[in-house]
Write a protein that holds these residues in place. Structure first.
Motif, PDB file in Angstrom:
ATOM      1  N   ASN A  86      -1.875   0.038   6.671  1.00 17.88           N
ATOM      2  CA  ASN A  86      -3.141  -0.065   7.393  1.00 17.88           C
ATOM      3  C   ASN A  86      -2.816  -0.530   8.809  1.00 17.88           C
ATOM      4  O   ASN A  86      -2.554  -1.703   9.045  1.00 17.88           O
ATOM      5  CB  ASN A  86      -4.059  -1.066   6.694  1.00 17.88           C
ATOM      6  CG  ASN A  86      -5.415  -1.183   7.365  1.00 17.88           C
ATOM      7  OD1 ASN A  86      -5.629  -0.651   8.451  1.00 17.88           O
ATOM      8  ND2 ASN A  86      -6.337  -1.884   6.737  1.00 17.88           N
ATOM      9  N   THR A  87      -2.825   0.405   9.765  1.00 23.08           N
ATOM     10  CA  THR A  87      -2.400   0.103  11.130  1.00 23.08           C
ATOM     11  C   THR A  87      -3.577  -0.182  12.062  1.00 23.08           C
ATOM     12  O   THR A  87      -3.364  -0.335  13.272  1.00 23.08           O
ATOM     13  CB  THR A  87      -1.573   1.267  11.706  1.00 23.08           C
ATOM     14  OG1 THR A  87      -2.339   2.474  11.663  1.00 23.08           O
ATOM     15  CG2 THR A  87      -0.292   1.462  10.893  1.00 23.08           C
ATOM     16  N   SER A  88      -4.781  -0.253  11.530  1.00 26.31           N
ATOM     17  CA  SER A  88      -5.914  -0.638  12.371  1.00 26.31           C
ATOM     18  C   SER A  88      -5.719  -2.077  12.813  1.00 26.31           C
ATOM     19  O   SER A  88      -5.246  -2.917  12.044  1.00 26.31           O
ATOM     20  CB  SER A  88      -7.231  -0.475  11.618  1.00 26.31           C
ATOM     21  OG  SER A  88      -7.257  -1.318  10.483  1.00 26.31           O
ATOM     22  N   LYS A  89      -6.106  -2.362  14.051  1.00 27.05           N
ATOM     23  CA  LYS A  89      -5.814  -3.670  14.639  1.00 27.05           C
ATOM     24  C   LYS A  89      -7.080  -4.353  15.117  1.00 27.05           C
ATOM     25  O   LYS A  89      -8.005  -3.699  15.607  1.00 27.05           O
ATOM     26  CB  LYS A  89      -4.828  -3.520  15.800  1.00 27.05           C
ATOM     27  CG  LYS A  89      -3.496  -2.896  15.409  1.00 27.05           C
ATOM     28  CD  LYS A  89      -2.628  -2.649  16.617  1.00 27.05           C
ATOM     29  CE  LYS A  89      -1.309  -1.992  16.215  1.00 27.05           C
ATOM     30  NZ  LYS A  89      -1.520  -0.620  15.676  1.00 27.05           N
ATOM     31  N   GLN A 115      -2.881  -5.551   9.367  1.00 25.64           N
ATOM     32  CA  GLN A 115      -2.582  -5.763   7.955  1.00 25.64           C
ATOM     33  C   GLN A 115      -1.245  -5.171   7.560  1.00 25.64           C
ATOM     34  O   GLN A 115      -0.504  -5.761   6.774  1.00 25.64           O
ATOM     35  CB  GLN A 115      -3.695  -5.145   7.090  1.00 25.64           C
ATOM     36  CG  GLN A 115      -3.504  -5.305   5.601  1.00 25.64           C
ATOM     37  CD  GLN A 115      -4.686  -4.762   4.808  1.00 25.64           C
ATOM     38  OE1 GLN A 115      -5.823  -4.779   5.286  1.00 25.64           O
ATOM     39  NE2 GLN A 115      -4.418  -4.251   3.618  1.00 25.64           N
ATOM     40  N   TRP A 130       1.552  -3.031   5.687  1.00 22.96           N
ATOM     41  CA  TRP A 130       1.783  -2.486   4.346  1.00 22.96           C
ATOM     42  C   TRP A 130       1.181  -3.340   3.241  1.00 22.96           C
ATOM     43  O   TRP A 130       1.058  -2.874   2.096  1.00 22.96           O
ATOM     44  CB  TRP A 130       3.290  -2.354   4.084  1.00 22.96           C
ATOM     45  CG  TRP A 130       3.955  -1.243   4.840  1.00 22.96           C
ATOM     46  CD1 TRP A 130       4.668  -1.344   5.999  1.00 22.96           C
ATOM     47  CD2 TRP A 130       3.984   0.144   4.477  1.00 22.96           C
ATOM     48  NE1 TRP A 130       5.132  -0.111   6.382  1.00 22.96           N
ATOM     49  CE2 TRP A 130       4.732   0.821   5.461  1.00 22.96           C
ATOM     50  CE3 TRP A 130       3.448   0.882   3.421  1.00 22.96           C
ATOM     51  CZ2 TRP A 130       4.966   2.196   5.419  1.00 22.96           C
ATOM     52  CZ3 TRP A 130       3.675   2.252   3.380  1.00 22.96           C
ATOM     53  CH2 TRP A 130       4.422   2.900   4.369  1.00 22.96           C
ATOM     54  N   LEU A 167       0.832  -1.182   0.000  1.00 22.56           N
ATOM     55  CA  LEU A 167       0.000   0.000   0.000  1.00 22.56           C
ATOM     56  C   LEU A 167       0.879   1.249   0.000  1.00 22.56           C
ATOM     57  O   LEU A 167       2.061   1.197   0.343  1.00 22.56           O
ATOM     58  CB  LEU A 167      -0.899   0.010   1.244  1.00 22.56           C
ATOM     59  CG  LEU A 167      -1.875  -1.159   1.419  1.00 22.56           C
ATOM     60  CD1 LEU A 167      -2.487  -1.114   2.819  1.00 22.56           C
ATOM     61  CD2 LEU A 167      -2.971  -1.115   0.364  1.00 22.56           C
ATOM     62  N   SER A 219      -3.571  -6.795   1.329  1.00 18.58           N
ATOM     63  CA  SER A 219      -4.663  -7.567   1.924  1.00 18.58           C
ATOM     64  C   SER A 219      -4.153  -8.277   3.164  1.00 18.58           C
ATOM     65  O   SER A 219      -2.948  -8.459   3.351  1.00 18.58           O
ATOM     66  CB  SER A 219      -5.223  -8.590   0.917  1.00 18.58           C
ATOM     67  OG  SER A 219      -4.222  -9.513   0.540  1.00 18.58           O
ATOM     68  N   GLN A 275       0.283   3.694   2.032  1.00 18.04           N
ATOM     69  CA  GLN A 275       0.384   3.933   3.463  1.00 18.04           C
ATOM     70  C   GLN A 275      -0.065   2.669   4.186  1.00 18.04           C
ATOM     71  O   GLN A 275      -0.990   1.991   3.731  1.00 18.04           O
ATOM     72  CB  GLN A 275      -0.495   5.121   3.898  1.00 18.04           C
ATOM     73  CG  GLN A 275      -0.049   6.470   3.357  1.00 18.04           C
ATOM     74  CD  GLN A 275       1.307   6.892   3.929  1.00 18.04           C
ATOM     75  OE1 GLN A 275       1.624   6.585   5.076  1.00 18.04           O
ATOM     76  NE2 GLN A 275       2.101   7.589   3.112  1.00 18.04           N
ATOM     77  N   ASN A 325       2.021  -8.847   6.841  1.00 16.80           N
ATOM     78  CA  ASN A 325       0.930  -8.970   7.807  1.00 16.80           C
ATOM     79  C   ASN A 325       1.514  -9.408   9.146  1.00 16.80           C
ATOM     80  O   ASN A 325       2.518 -10.124   9.191  1.00 16.80           O
ATOM     81  CB  ASN A 325      -0.080 -10.024   7.364  1.00 16.80           C
ATOM     82  CG  ASN A 325      -0.729  -9.714   6.034  1.00 16.80           C
ATOM     83  OD1 ASN A 325      -1.046 -10.620   5.273  1.00 16.80           O
ATOM     84  ND2 ASN A 325      -0.930  -8.442   5.715  1.00 16.80           N
TER      85      ASN A 325
END
Length: 539
Positions: free
Chosen positions: A9-12, A30, A32, A5, A35, A7, A496
Motif C-alpha cells: 500500500n504505497t498511498s501516503k 503503510q 507491505w 500484503l 496495517s 501488494q 511501515n
C-alpha cells in the motif's frame, strides 16, 4: 517478521508547514504491512516558544502509538519540570507518566476502542468466554479437577466412565454453578483471587492451560491417570517470580460414598497399570544409571526452557489487552530557542545534519546492548539468540508492553522493558541545516549518513533553482526509495514508514529572490564572456 500484503500500500499521508523559525514536511506510508501502526506529531508551536516533532512506531497494534500522538504533547506541558523550563526532566517524567496511564481501566477501554476491540472489562470478557461453549466447558472441567484429590479423581473416572456411562463425556454430566463459570477465564487460567482448597493436596505437575483435548468419551479406568495429570495446577508463576493463582475452595466436589464399587470397577485398570509399570522397568534396565540420569536431566531442562518460553510470551494466555500486549517506540524532539532536546525510547531515530555530516541525536535500544541486557537480567528476564526479550519483543525500551513490566520489586524504569527515555541536547548553530525523525522502517534500509545525503542533495537542488524546498515531497521520495520491491528477503524495506524533515532555517521568498538574482548575474557574466570571446575572434 510481520504478515505482509500481496501488494504494498504505497498511498501516503503527507503534509508540511512551518513558523517564523523553521519549516517541516512529513509523510507516512503503510507499505507491505497488513496495517499501519505508526503515528506522529508535527507541532511548530507546542507553546509560544517551543516546537515539538515526534514519531511513534507501534507494535502489537496501533493503539498505543495513536494514544501517545493524541495525549503526550499535553502530558509534557503538564509536567512541573516543563513549567520550570527543565525540558530534559519534563520529557523523562512525561514518558513515565503516559506509560503508567496505560494501566488504568478507563485508558485501557480507550485503547480498545482505538484498536477496534470495544470489549475490555473483565465482566464482558467472561461473557464472551461463556458464549464459547467448548472452551468454557473445558475450562470449568479442568478447574474442578484441579481441586480434587487423587482418590476423588479416580472415583470420578472409575464410576462415571464405567460400563454404563461409556458414551457420556467425562466430567460434563453435572451442572456447573455460577461460581465455577466465574472462576474460569477464556483459556482456563484461574483468576488471581482463587484460593487453594483447605485440607486437600495441591497438584503441581502440569499447568491448566497446557492441554485443550479434554471432554472426549472415556473407557473404564484407563483414562483416569492422564486426566488427573492434566488437571493438576501449578501454584507459582515463573513469569514474575511471585505466587500465582491457587485452586478454588468454593467449588463443590462429588463425595466418595462407595469405595467398594470403585475398586470393583477399577480392578482391571490397576492390573493394566501394573503391567505397564513392569514393562517400563524392564526396558529401563537396558540403560546404565548414569545415562538414565543424564537423559532425565536433559529432558527436565528442555521442558523447563520450553515452559519458560511459552509462559513469557505476551498474548499466549488468550487475554490480549491493549497496553499490555502492545506498545510503541517514541522519539520526541523539542526545539526552544537554539536548544534541541531529543528524548528516545526504542529504535526510532533522530538525526541532525551538521554541514552535511550526520549527527545521531538518539541511539537504538536493543536487548543485546550491554546496559540494556544488564537491566533485563536484573528484572528476571533473558535475551534469546535472535535478540528478543524472553523470545518476544526485539526492543528493550518502549511505552506500553506492560506484560514485561510486572516485577513488583522494581520501579518502572528498571523493568525488563523500560519507558525511561535517553536524552540528548544540542545547541543549534548555522552549520545545523535540518534534522530527520523517522521510524526503523527507514533506518533498517539506510544509514543515518545515507539519509542525510539523500535529503541534502534534494534540498540544495531546489534552493539553487530558486524554488522553495518542498520537504514533504522529499520525504515521499525517501519512502519510495526505502520500499522493498517484494517480500522475499529478510523483511528489510517491508515495514511501515514514517519520516519528518525539520529545516531549522525557514525558507523565505527574499532568499529565493536573492538566489535567483545570483543565478541571473552568473548567466549574464557567462554570456558576456562568451560574446567578448566571439568578438575577439572576429577582429
Amino acid at each position: 517478521m510481520g504478515a505482509y500484503l500481496s501488494q504494498p500500500n504505497t498511498s501516503k499521508s503527507s503534509g508540511g508547514g512551518g513558523s517564523g523559525r523553521l519549516s517541516y514536511g512529513y509523510s507516512a506510508m503503510q507499505g507491505w504491512r497488513v496495517s499501519m501502526e505508526d503515528a506522529h506529531n508535527c507541532m511548530p508551536e507546542l507553546d509560544s516558544e517551543t516546537a515539538m516533532f515526534s514519531v511513534y512506531d507501534g507494535h502489537g497494534g496501533e493503539e498505543v502509538a495513536l494514544y501517545c500522538s493524541k495525549y503526550l504533547p499535553d502530558i509534557i506541558k503538564e509536567q512541573k519540570a516543563y513549567k520550570e523550563g527543565k525540558l530534559q526532566k519534563a520529557l523523562e517524567d512525561a514518558f513515565l507518566a503516559i506509560d503508567e496511564k496505560l494501566t488504568q481501566e478507563n485508558v485501557i477501554k480507550e485503547l480498545s476502542q482505538m484498536a477496534g476491540r470495544p470489549i475490555t472489562d473483565h465482566e464482558d470478557k467472561n461473557k464472551v468466554a461463556d458464549e464459547d461453549d467448548v472452551d468454557n466447558e473445558e475450562a470449568v472441567l479442568l478447574n474442578e479437577e484441579a481441586t480434587m484429590t487423587i482418590e476423588e479423581l479416580l472415583t470420578r473416572y472409575g464410576q462415571n466412565c464405567g460400563k454404563g456411562n461409556r458414551n457420556k463425556s467425562c466430567g460434563h454430566n453435572s451442572e456447573k454453578t455460577d461460581s465455577e463459570d466465574k472462576a474460569a477465564s477464556v483459556n482456563g487460567d484461574l483468576e488471581p483471587d482463587v484460593q487453594c482448597k483447605n485440607g486437600e493436596k495441591e497438584a503441581s505437575t502440569a499447568s491448566v492451560s497446557s492441554s485443550k483435548d479434554g471432554g472426549g468419551s472415556c473407557s473404564s479406568g484407563s483414562s483416569a491417570p492422564s486426566r488427573a495429570s492434566r488437571a493438576a495446577v501449578s501454584c507459582s508463576s515463573s513469569t514474575t517470580g511471585e505466587a500465582g493463582p491457587s485452586c478454588s475452595s468454593c467449588l463443590s466436589q462429588p463425595a466418595v460414598t462407595d469405595k467398594s464399587k470403585f475398586f470393583e470397577d477399577s480392578e482391571e485398570s490397576e492390573a493394566e497399570d501394573e503391567e505397564d509399570d513392569d514393562s517400563e522397568e524392564c526396558s529401563g534396565e537396558e540403560y546404565s544409571s548414569e545415562e538414565a540420569e543424564e537423559d532425565d536431566s536433559e529432558d527436565v531442562e528442555e521442558e523447563e526452557d520450553d515452559n519458560d518460553e511459552e509462559e513469557m510470551l505476551p498474548g499466549m494466555d488468550g487475554k490480549e489487552e491493549p497496553g499490555s500486549d502492545s506498545g510503541t517506540t517514541a522519539v520526541v524532539a523539542l526545539i526552544r530557542g537554539k536548544q534541541l532536546i531529543v528524548a528516545n525510547a526504542g529504535d526510532s531515530r533522530c538525526v541532525v545534519s551538521e554541514g552535511g555530516k550526520a549527527v545521531d541525536m538518539s541511539y537504538d535500544h536493543k536487548p543485546e546492548d550491554e546496559l540494556e541486557l544488564a537491566r533485563i537480567k536484573n528484572a528476571g528476564g533473558k535475551v534469546t539468540m535472535d535478540g528478543r526479550v524472553n523470545g518476544g519483543l526485539n526492543l528493550s525500551r518502549a511505552i506500553g508492553d506492560h506484560f514485561y513490566k510486572r516485577n513488583k520489586n522494581l520501579p518502572p524504569e528498571e523493568q525488563m522493558i523500560s519507558a525511561l527515555p535517553d536524552i540528548k541536547v544540542l545547541t543549534l548553530n548555522e552549520e545545523h541545516d535540518f534534522m530527520v525523525i523517522a521510524c526503523d522502517g527507514i533506518w533498517n534500509v539506510m544509514s543515518s549518513q545515507e539519509v542525510v545525503d539523500f535529503i541534502r542533495e534534494r534540498i540544495s537542488r531546489l534552493d539553487q533553482s530558486g524554488e522553495p524546498a518542498n520537504l514533504s515531497s522529499i520525504v515521499e521520495e525517501l519512502l519510495d526509495q526505502c520500499l522493498a520491491p517484494d517480500t522475499s528477503g529478510d523483511g528489510t524495506g517491508c515495514d511501515n514508514m514514517t519520516c519528518i524533515i525539520v529545516r531549522f532555517q525557514p525558507y523565505s521568498h527574499s532568499n529565493a529572490e536573492a538566489n535567483k538574482r545570483k543565478l541571473d548575474v552568473v548567466e549574464a557574466v557567462t554570456e558576456n564572456c562568451s560574446d567578448s570571446s566571439k568578438k575577439a575572434k572576429t577582429d
